[in-house]
Enzyme design. Structure first.
Site, PDB file in Angstrom:
ATOM      1  N   SER A 141      29.570 -43.825  15.946  1.00 16.71           N
ATOM      2  CA  SER A 141      30.591 -43.400  16.909  1.00 16.71           C
ATOM      3  C   SER A 141      30.125 -42.124  17.596  1.00 16.71           C
ATOM      4  CB  SER A 141      31.922 -43.130  16.192  1.00 16.71           C
ATOM      5  OG  SER A 141      32.863 -42.525  17.072  1.00 16.71           O
ATOM      6  N   TYR A 154      36.630 -39.271   9.528  1.00 22.90           N
ATOM      7  CA  TYR A 154      36.013 -40.319  10.337  1.00 22.90           C
ATOM      8  C   TYR A 154      34.718 -39.812  10.967  1.00 22.90           C
ATOM      9  CZ  TYR A 154      35.489 -43.838  14.013  1.00 22.90           C
ATOM     10  OH  TYR A 154      35.004 -44.820  14.854  1.00 22.90           O
TER      11      TYR A 154
END
Length: 265
Positions: A141, A154
């Protein structure tokens, strides 16, 4: 038909990026194991078969070693070996405040988002090596590149994925198996559904993706097409890299400043 006769595993195939990518692989001749913890795996496999492709569903927890080993075994038994793995499964979780989050939350996010890709590489790589060449792609990501694109747990998990593919590429030296990551920006998936729904309900849909130069969010297929490229022979000299697909979001420094104990200004 770049993947005719290729045996492929896609984790997180029950929705979003995983589903889109599994269908794209199958559309180019791939034989796809659709792995997911939900019945979405069965739905994706059914879509592929309905479109004339070849697919097999399996329910797994991507962060559980026995489950990952089962998925690899299934691909080898059903399709005669393994050529490609797309370790895409992931979860959100955690809260924006680093100092208010819990170790338990971090442990679960890391288990799925980082240990999951590690397990996929661990169990798939020997099988792919046995075929003579192949590819592993992991979903990281833009949140793993720098702060500001996701919660702490995350973001840390995705930073780990980026380092993991670099390590794996090195440890597979001489095997002709390539390992790369994709770093998506804002993509409309189940993970981001809440934000998209909120924007639409409040008449702010035009603000979605407004911080990137393209001024829009991305579609799962736009990530899927990059995954297919990285898994194909067209990317035969790309290895150990994290390819950013974010509409240009990460090309700039942040436009707000975060102060400790205060909101962004």
């Amino acid at each position: 038909m770049r993947f005719t006769g290729k045996s492929i595993i896609v984790t997180g195939a029950g929705s979003g990026i995983g589903r889109a990518t599994a269908r794209l692989f199958a559309g180019e001749g791939g034989q796809v194991v659709c792995a997911d913890k939900t019945d979405g795996a069965d739905e994706t496999a059914a879509m592929i078969v309905q479109d004339g492709g070849t697919a097999q569903a399996i329910r797994i927890d991507a962060g559980n070693e026995d489950d990952v080993a089962r998925a690899v075994a299934l691909a080898c038994e059903r399709f005669g070996g393994l050529d490609i793995v797309y370790a895409n499964a992931g979860i959100g979780g955690g809260i924006p405040g680093l100092f208010e989050d819990t170790p338990e939350t971090w442990a679960e996010v890391l288990r799925v988002n980082l240990i999951g890709p590690f397990l996929a590489i661990k169990h798939a790589a020997p099988r792919i090596v046995a075929r003579g060449k192949g590819a592993i792609v992991c979903t990281a990501s833009v949140a793993g590149l720098r702060s500001g694109a996701g919660g702490p747990a995350y973001s840390a998990s995705k930073a780990g994925v980026i380092n993991l593919v670099q390590l794996a590429a090195q440890q597979l030296s001489g095997s002709n198996v390539r390992v790369n990551a994709i770093c998506p920006g804002l993509i409309e998936t189940g993970m981001t559904k809440r934000a998209y729904d909120y924007a639409r309900e409040h008449g702010k849909e035009d603000r979605i993706g407004g911080l990137n130069p393209l001024r829009r969010g991305g579609e799962p297929e736009e990530i899927g097409r990059v995954a297919l490229f990285l898994a194909s022979d067209e990317a035969s000299y790309i290895n150990g890299q994290a390819i950013v697909v974010d509409g240009g979001l990460s090309s700039s420094h942040p436009v707000t400043r975060q102060e400790f104990g205060k909101t962004a200004i």
